[in-house]
Design a protein around this motif. Structure first.
Motif, PDB file in Angstrom:
ATOM      1  N   ARG A 153      -7.663  -2.395   6.324  1.00  0.00           N
ATOM      2  CA  ARG A 153      -6.218  -2.378   6.162  1.00  0.00           C
ATOM      3  C   ARG A 153      -5.596  -3.652   6.746  1.00  0.00           C
ATOM      4  NH1 ARG A 153      -2.043   2.053   8.855  1.00  0.00           N
ATOM      5  NH2 ARG A 153      -0.148   1.250   7.877  1.00  0.00           N
ATOM      6  N   ASP A 190      -7.619   3.837 -11.360  1.00  0.00           N
ATOM      7  CA  ASP A 190      -7.115   4.919 -12.214  1.00  0.00           C
ATOM      8  C   ASP A 190      -6.008   4.381 -13.105  1.00  0.00           C
ATOM      9  OD1 ASP A 190      -8.729   7.061 -11.221  1.00  0.00           O
ATOM     10  OD2 ASP A 190      -7.490   7.099  -9.416  1.00  0.00           O
ATOM     11  N   VAL A 235     -11.920   2.027  -0.731  1.00  0.00           N
ATOM     12  CA  VAL A 235     -12.537   2.877   0.281  1.00  0.00           C
ATOM     13  C   VAL A 235     -13.612   2.064   0.995  1.00  0.00           C
ATOM     14  CG1 VAL A 235     -13.738   5.033   0.772  1.00  0.00           C
ATOM     15  CG2 VAL A 235     -12.127   4.911  -1.156  1.00  0.00           C
ATOM     16  N   GLU A 247      -3.527   2.541 -10.465  1.00  0.00           N
ATOM     17  CA  GLU A 247      -3.601   2.862  -9.047  1.00  0.00           C
ATOM     18  C   GLU A 247      -4.999   2.490  -8.570  1.00  0.00           C
ATOM     19  OE1 GLU A 247      -3.842   6.980  -6.958  1.00  0.00           O
ATOM     20  OE2 GLU A 247      -1.716   6.397  -6.933  1.00  0.00           O
ATOM     21  N   THR A 262      -9.306   4.090   3.883  1.00  0.00           N
ATOM     22  CA  THR A 262      -8.783   4.166   2.519  1.00  0.00           C
ATOM     23  C   THR A 262      -7.437   3.457   2.416  1.00  0.00           C
ATOM     24  OG1 THR A 262      -9.880   6.291   2.144  1.00  0.00           O
ATOM     25  CG2 THR A 262      -8.081   5.715   0.655  1.00  0.00           C
ATOM     26  N   THR A 312      -4.573   2.459  -0.673  1.00  0.00           N
ATOM     27  CA  THR A 312      -4.196   2.656  -2.069  1.00  0.00           C
ATOM     28  C   THR A 312      -3.068   1.699  -2.444  1.00  0.00           C
ATOM     29  OG1 THR A 312      -4.816   4.994  -1.981  1.00  0.00           O
ATOM     30  CG2 THR A 312      -3.372   4.312  -3.774  1.00  0.00           C
ATOM     31  N   THR A 341      -7.638   2.353  -5.520  1.00  0.00           N
ATOM     32  CA  THR A 341      -7.975   2.915  -4.214  1.00  0.00           C
ATOM     33  C   THR A 341      -9.200   2.203  -3.659  1.00  0.00           C
ATOM     34  OG1 THR A 341      -7.134   5.081  -4.891  1.00  0.00           O
ATOM     35  CG2 THR A 341      -8.534   5.016  -2.936  1.00  0.00           C
ATOM     36  N   SER A 383      -0.572   4.226   0.595  1.00  0.00           N
ATOM     37  CA  SER A 383      -1.070   4.996   1.728  1.00  0.00           C
ATOM     38  C   SER A 383      -2.264   4.295   2.312  1.00  0.00           C
ATOM     39  CB  SER A 383      -1.475   6.405   1.276  1.00  0.00           C
ATOM     40  OG  SER A 383      -2.582   6.355   0.409  1.00  0.00           O
ATOM     41  N   ALA A 384      -2.472   4.437   3.625  1.00  0.00           N
ATOM     42  CA  ALA A 384      -3.636   3.856   4.278  1.00  0.00           C
ATOM     43  C   ALA A 384      -3.933   4.682   5.497  1.00  0.00           C
ATOM     44  CB  ALA A 384      -3.352   2.398   4.678  1.00  0.00           C
ATOM     45  N   THR A 404      -0.813  -0.178  -5.963  1.00  0.00           N
ATOM     46  CA  THR A 404      -0.431  -0.052  -7.363  1.00  0.00           C
ATOM     47  C   THR A 404      -0.270  -1.441  -7.957  1.00  0.00           C
ATOM     48  OG1 THR A 404       0.707   2.052  -6.998  1.00  0.00           O
ATOM     49  CG2 THR A 404       1.310   0.809  -8.970  1.00  0.00           C
ATOM     50  N   THR A 425       0.820  -1.189   0.000  1.00  0.00           N
ATOM     51  CA  THR A 425       0.000   0.000   0.000  1.00  0.00           C
ATOM     52  C   THR A 425       0.858   1.243   0.000  1.00  0.00           C
ATOM     53  OG1 THR A 425      -0.078  -0.042   2.410  1.00  0.00           O
ATOM     54  CG2 THR A 425      -1.873  -1.118   1.223  1.00  0.00           C
TER      55      THR A 425
END
Length: 231
Positions: free
Chosen positions: A227, A201, A217, A213, A75, A77, A215, A57-58, A79, A55
């Motif tokens: 998470r 995305d 949510v 990417e 959230t 994210t 994400t 970010s989380a 890749t 991840t």
């Protein structure tokens, strides 16, 4: 990764002989998948696939537990760099899904929504090859192992709100199934206060870049531990 939505008006595909409609929830106007496809036997699936990158970010900013406390969205994210990794991400997500879960997929044409759903189907161990249900709007994939069915919906050509989706009886199917809706933003949120949004995305323009990417949510108490579950 996905076929463009240039098909004629949605229609209900016939129920092939030999299938058992009673084996899984079958919303009105949907088509139970019939081709045998035990988990892991999809010819298009790789023998092995690298897990998506860690991840980027989380965050989990939910309030302290207590009467009336409503957790904020969680959230995460990630890749992914190939269709194989997108499918593997679907298999990872399948391990944390349960009957009653609503998953909403958002991303432009070719972003990988159906590829991700194919991985979900493999991870859930459902029957039938997962393809875009554009022509029939929704397709039911019964479980081969006693787990929840996968209800795969393509809401691309449906208008906003639940009024145009009532014939699908998604509210009836949801308690016993995992419902995955492509293009569902603004159309199916009323189905559940707890839902998982997946935003994909991709690089814009004329490019062969497979990097995406993704994400995630998680909305509602059901997804407070998203998470940790993915870790």
């Amino acid at each position: 990764m996905e076929a463009p939505h240039n098909s004629p008006a949605a229609e209900t595909a016939p129920n092939p002989a030999g299938t058992d409609p009673a084996s899984a929830p079958n919303p009105a106007g949907t088509d139970p998948a019939s081709a045998p496809n035990p988990a892991g036997t999809d010819p298009a699936a790789p023998d092995s696939a690298a897990a998506p990158a860690s991840t980027a970010s989380a965050e989990h900013g939910g309030p302290a537990e207590g009467a009336g406390a409503v957790p904020e969205a969680v959230t995460v994210t990630l890749t992914v760099t190939s269709p194989e990794q997108m499918q593997e991400l679907g298999r990872r997500l399948a391990r944390v899904l349960a009957p009653g879960d609503l998953v909403m997929l958002t991303g432009e044409l070719g972003a990988g929504k159906t590829t991700l759903t194919r991985g979900l189907g493999e991870g859930l161990g459902v029957r039938g090859a997962v393809t875009s249900p554009t022509f029939v709007i929704a397709r039911v994939h019964p479980s081969l192992s006693g787990g929840p069915a996968l209800v795969h919906v393509d809401a691309y050509r449906l208008g906003g709100g639940l009024d145009e989706m009532e014939d699908l009886d998604l509210d009836v199917s949801l308690p016993e199934s995992v419902v995955v809706v492509e293009w569902g933003d603004g159309k199916v949120e009323e189905l559940s206060d707890d839902r998982l949004r997946v935003l994909i995305d991709r690089a814009t323009g004329d490019t062969d870049d497979e990097r995406r990417e993704v994400t995630l949510v998680g909305i509602g108490a059901r997804w407070a531990g998203l998470r940790e579950a993915l870790g």
